[in-house]
Scaffold this motif. Structure first.
Motif, short mmCIF file in Angstrom:
data_model
loop_
_atom_site.label_atom_id
_atom_site.label_comp_id
_atom_site.label_asym_id
_atom_site.label_seq_id
_atom_site.Cartn_x
_atom_site.Cartn_y
_atom_site.Cartn_z
N ASP A 21 3.06 1.27 30.61
CA ASP A 21 3.16 2.72 30.61
C ASP A 21 4.50 3.15 30.01
OD1 ASP A 21 1.48 3.26 33.82
OD2 ASP A 21 0.72 2.78 31.84
N LYS A 22 5.56 2.45 30.35
CA LYS A 22 6.89 2.76 29.82
C LYS A 22 6.90 2.54 28.31
CE LYS A 22 11.79 1.71 30.53
NZ LYS A 22 12.76 0.89 31.29
N ARG A 23 6.23 1.48 27.86
CA ARG A 23 6.14 1.18 26.44
C ARG A 23 5.40 2.30 25.70
NH1 ARG A 23 3.44 -4.43 24.14
NH2 ARG A 23 4.24 -4.31 22.02
N ALA A 24 4.32 2.78 26.32
CA ALA A 24 3.53 3.86 25.73
C ALA A 24 4.36 5.14 25.66
CB ALA A 24 2.27 4.09 26.54
N LYS A 25 5.05 5.46 26.75
CA LYS A 25 5.89 6.67 26.80
C LYS A 25 6.99 6.60 25.75
CE LYS A 25 7.40 10.52 28.73
NZ LYS A 25 8.67 10.74 28.03
N LEU A 116 0.42 17.91 17.63
CA LEU A 116 1.25 16.73 17.43
C LEU A 116 2.17 16.43 18.60
CD1 LEU A 116 2.17 17.33 13.68
CD2 LEU A 116 0.35 15.90 14.59
N THR A 117 2.17 17.31 19.62
CA THR A 117 3.06 17.09 20.78
C THR A 117 2.40 17.41 22.12
OG1 THR A 117 3.97 19.33 20.49
CG2 THR A 117 5.17 17.53 19.44
N PHE A 118 1.09 17.68 22.12
CA PHE A 118 0.41 18.10 23.34
C PHE A 118 0.51 17.09 24.47
CE2 PHE A 118 -2.62 15.25 21.50
CZ PHE A 118 -3.30 14.71 22.58
N PHE A 119 0.73 15.83 24.12
CA PHE A 119 0.67 14.72 25.07
C PHE A 119 1.90 14.61 25.97
CE2 PHE A 119 1.84 13.44 20.74
CZ PHE A 119 3.16 13.10 20.93
N ASN A 120 2.88 15.48 25.79
CA ASN A 120 4.14 15.33 26.52
C ASN A 120 4.04 15.62 28.02
OD1 ASN A 120 6.02 14.41 24.54
ND2 ASN A 120 5.93 16.41 23.57
N ARG A 121 2.98 16.27 28.45
CA ARG A 121 2.80 16.49 29.89
C ARG A 121 1.32 16.65 30.21
NH1 ARG A 121 4.86 22.66 31.19
NH2 ARG A 121 3.59 23.75 29.64
N GLY A 122 1.00 16.32 31.46
CA GLY A 122 -0.38 16.48 31.93
C GLY A 122 -1.25 15.26 31.75
N TYR A 123 -0.64 14.11 31.37
CA TYR A 123 -1.42 12.90 31.12
C TYR A 123 -0.74 11.65 31.69
CZ TYR A 123 -3.66 15.92 27.67
OH TYR A 123 -4.30 16.96 27.06
N LYS A 124 -1.56 10.69 32.04
CA LYS A 124 -1.07 9.36 32.38
C LYS A 124 -1.19 8.52 31.11
CE LYS A 124 -2.25 5.28 35.14
NZ LYS A 124 -3.22 4.70 36.11
N TYR A 125 -0.17 7.75 30.79
CA TYR A 125 -0.16 6.97 29.56
C TYR A 125 -0.55 5.52 29.82
CZ TYR A 125 2.96 10.89 28.44
OH TYR A 125 3.50 12.14 28.28
#
Length: 213
Positions: A21-25, A116-125
């Motif tokens: 998860d840290k790698r994905a973030k 291009l930046t929607f993923f910055n919150r509201g998701y588990k990676y």
């Protein structure tokens, strides 16, 4: 002893998942930083929508020009202009223009300026598989919505590991619908007109204008 080994295995799996998860973030943070470094972005893309149960298989092409939170989107025969305050949707086929204010409450919607930046919150990676597409290494990151009411099961974000740009976005709905946006061309810092994101009513003298607010 068996119980002890089972606990050790669970702890190992937990640590491994956290590392992934840290790698994905970390990769997503690199993508965000790269996107923010550009003055503007021009993208040509392909969009497909499929649902096997409903026998739906649609494909369209489009392009979008982005600068800050402003954009011009050409897609499915319509043009959408967002000047930072209002959205102007121009449909030549119907000779109609719809003007509306931005709905900031709908955080789930992946609008062009959020694409291009929607993923910055509201998701588990989740770190997923890596694919080799035409010589490019595309790393997939699985995004799982944290809101249980979200109708999307998951989103797969394909990232070019060399350029740190988004190659594709696959959205899987709980109803079986699958939409895929693939970036065919990604250009940055292009010379744009001063009126690039300005709606000029005079260009559409015979159009019906529908103001929603």
């Amino acid at each position: 002893m068996k119980k002890f080994l089972a606990i050790i295995m669970l702890l190992t799996i937990s640590v491994s998942t956290q590392a992934q998860d840290k790698r994905a973030k970390n990769l997503l943070d690199q993508v965000t930083a790269k996107i923010k470094s550009y003055n503007n972005i021009v993208i040509d893309f392909k969009y497909t929508l499929t649902n096997t149960k409903e026998n739906i298989n649609q494909e369209s092409k489009g392009n979008v020009t982005l600068q800050g939170n402003k954009y011009v989107l050409n897609f499915m025969g319509a043009t959408k202009i967002f000047d930072g305050k209002k959205t102007y949707t121009i449909v030549p086929e119907d000779e109609e223009i719809t003007i509306s204010s931005v709905n900031d409450a709908d955080e789930k919607a992946i609008t062009p300026n959020k694409m291009l930046t929607f993923f910055n919150r509201g998701y588990k990676y989740v770190w997923d598989i890596q694919q080799n597409i035409n010589g490019r290494k595309i790393q997939l990151i699985k995004l799982i919505p944290t809101n249980t009411k979200d109708q999307r099961k998951e989103i797969l974000l394909g990232i070019d590991t060399q350029t740190k740009t988004i190659y594709n976005l696959i959205e899987v709905g709980k109803n079986g619908t699958r939409t895929t946006l693939t970036v065919n061309s990604f250009k940055t810092n292009q010379p744009l007109s001063k009126n690039q994101f300005t709606f000029v009513a005079g260009k559409y003298p015979n159009y019906y204008i529908n103001k929603l607010d």
